[in-house]
Enzyme design. Structure first.
Site, PDB file in Angstrom:
ATOM      1  N   LYS A  35      10.911  -4.027  -3.183  1.00  0.00           N
ATOM      2  CA  LYS A  35      10.442  -3.797  -1.814  1.00  0.00           C
ATOM      3  C   LYS A  35       9.158  -4.590  -1.568  1.00  0.00           C
ATOM      4  CE  LYS A  35       8.138   0.418  -3.379  1.00  0.00           C
ATOM      5  NZ  LYS A  35       8.197   1.875  -3.415  1.00  0.00           N
ATOM      6  N   TYR A 257     -23.760 -12.981   4.464  1.00  0.00           N
ATOM      7  CA  TYR A 257     -23.964 -12.148   5.653  1.00  0.00           C
ATOM      8  C   TYR A 257     -24.685 -10.858   5.301  1.00  0.00           C
ATOM      9  CZ  TYR A 257     -20.653 -15.083   8.241  1.00  0.00           C
ATOM     10  OH  TYR A 257     -20.026 -16.114   8.860  1.00  0.00           O
TER      11      TYR A 257
HETATM   12  C1  LIG Z   1       8.531   2.177  -4.835  1.00  0.00           C
HETATM   13  C2  LIG Z   1       9.571   3.101  -5.300  1.00  0.00           C
HETATM   14  C3  LIG Z   1       9.953   3.118  -6.650  1.00  0.00           C
HETATM   15  C4  LIG Z   1       9.279   2.273  -7.700  1.00  0.00           C
HETATM   16  O1  LIG Z   1       8.108   2.925  -8.151  1.00  0.00           O
HETATM   17  P1  LIG Z   1       7.143   2.210  -9.222  1.00  0.00           P
HETATM   18  O2  LIG Z   1       6.102   3.224  -9.452  1.00  0.00           O
HETATM   19  O3  LIG Z   1       6.600   0.984  -8.567  1.00  0.00           O
HETATM   20  O4  LIG Z   1       7.961   1.918 -10.406  1.00  0.00           O
HETATM   21  C5  LIG Z   1      10.982   3.959  -7.014  1.00  0.00           C
HETATM   22  N1  LIG Z   1      11.583   4.758  -6.105  1.00  0.00           N
HETATM   23  C6  LIG Z   1      11.232   4.769  -4.808  1.00  0.00           C
HETATM   24  C7  LIG Z   1      11.934   5.675  -3.873  1.00  0.00           C
HETATM   25  C8  LIG Z   1      10.216   3.953  -4.365  1.00  0.00           C
HETATM   26  O5  LIG Z   1       9.856   3.994  -3.071  1.00  0.00           O
END
Ligand SMILES: *Cc1c(COP(=O)(O)O)cnc(C)c1O
Length: 362
Positions: A35, A257
């Site tokens: 993702k 800054y």
């Molecule tokens: C992001 C996600 C994962 C992966 O989790 P990690 O901690 O990055 O391994 C697994 N399941 C769902 C539903 C997620 O949204």
């Protein structure tokens, strides 16, 4: 020439990390979570690097078509399901699988049936309280979904709110309590996907026949206090840049800054081509390290849109044009995130579109 900042993705490390997580997953099938453009590493690169994964798990509907276009032929899972029923034909046409997490989702499927073969996973709420049915609803949800023409129930899935070792303490939303919440389902061996990275690494007692691993594939330990090295995973992204200029300043003179840093001694200040418009957090505290010519140099003064300043006084060999590692092999992105009060994934996902990406085989 572009500005000297760049993000280098290490394809060899991505592959290595997949192998490491594969070992921990044992016989369970492995969903590589890609993702958010593979946690900022690029979906197309992830498709190539994770070709030995059993499936890719995504959030954005359009990543189904992108992954197929990039050549991904195996399974695809929509971790949060579909957002609008108009998306269902595309999901089916690309043989992707979707999560169903609430009654509304079931109603939409009933309304848009029949399907040719729509594969669904039932999302169970084990304590995160974002998505999912209560564990005791699973049987009736399964019966209802199975009765919809063309729907195949593939299994159940849950996402733990907490799975790092510090949560193995027995109290509220601990590992133990989440497993208890799951009841009977916690023991289900087939058609069950429970573990994220942390659970795959630290909770061998978690059952099921599939895991969903994300952050670990990118070489980041889910628990910042536990070094990724000890987990046999390697950082897959190096954010690096160069020194554009050096100023020699006198005691009492300030930098940047709002003049937030004032020199106590004659100082050599390096100007690094990396600012908050590159995705580096402006809130990163002063004193946080960058890596130059084999040494750590502290950030001084406010981080600007296009540059940050670092104190090179103790690194005389640093010069205009020296490479600066913002994070990567020498600076764990997880440690940097801890300094800024956040997690590594936020930094990795925040690298701005204006930063050029390249890849190597390391
Ligand atoms: C992001 C996600 C994962 C992966 O989790 P990690 O901690 O990055 O391994 C697994 N399941 C769902 C539903 C997620 O949204």
């Amino acid at each position: 020439m572009p500005r000297p900042i760049k993000a280098t993705i290490h394809m060899g490390s991505l592959r290595h990390n997949l192998q490491s997580m594969r070992k921990l997953a044992g016989k369970r099938m492995l969903w590589a979570v890609v993702k958010a453009d593979a946690y900022g590493h690029g979906l197309e690169r992830a498709v190539r690097a994770f070709e030995e994964a059993d499936g890719l798990a995504i959030i954005d509907i359009f990543d189904i078509e992108r992954a197929r276009r990039f050549g991904w032929k195996k399974r695809l899972l929509l971790l949060q399901g579909f957002f609008k029923p108009q998306d269902l034909p595309m999901i089916e046409a690309n043989d992707a699988e979707t999560v169903v997490h609430n009654e509304e989702g079931i109603r939409l499927l009933q309304q848009f049936a029949p399907f040719k073969n729509l594969k669904v996973h039932i999302k169970i709420n084990s304590g995160m309280n974002r998505f999912g049915f209560r564990p005791e609803e699973e049987a009736s949800v399964r019966a209802t979904l199975s009765s919809i023409a063309g729907v195949t129930v593939m299994g159940i899935t849950t996402h733990f709110a907490n799975a790092c070792p510090e949560w193995d303490y027995g109290g509220p939303v601990s590992v133990k309590e989440q497993m208890q919440n799951l009841g009977e389902l916690a023991r289900r061996q087939t058609g069950a996907c429970f573990a994220n990275s942390a659970a795959t690494i630290w909770l061998p007692q978690v059952a099921g026949d599939a895991v969903r691993v994300g952050i670990s594939l990118y070489g980041v330990s889910p628990e910042p206090a536990i070094a990724s090295r000890t987990l046999n995973i390697k950082p897959a992204m190096t954010l690096s840049s160069e020194i554009l200029a050096i100023q020699n300043i006198r005691p009492g003179e300030s930098v940047g800054y709002c003049s937030r840093f004032t020199a106590q001694r004659p100082s050599r200040i390096g100007v690094v081509a990396c600012g908050f418009a590159d995705g580096y957090l402006r809130g990163m505290p002063q004193g946080s390290p960058v890596y130059v010519e084999g040494h750590m140099a502290p950030i001084v003064g406010n981080i600007a849109m296009d540059v940050m300043m670092v104190d090179l006084t103790d690194i005389p060999q640093a010069h205009v044009g020296s490479t600066v590692e913002l994070w990567g092999e020498h600076i764990a992105v997880a440690d940097l995130a801890t300094r800024a009060g956040t997690i590594a994934a936020e930094l990795l996902c925040a690298v701005a579109p204006r930063v050029p990406f390249c890849e190597d085989e390391n």
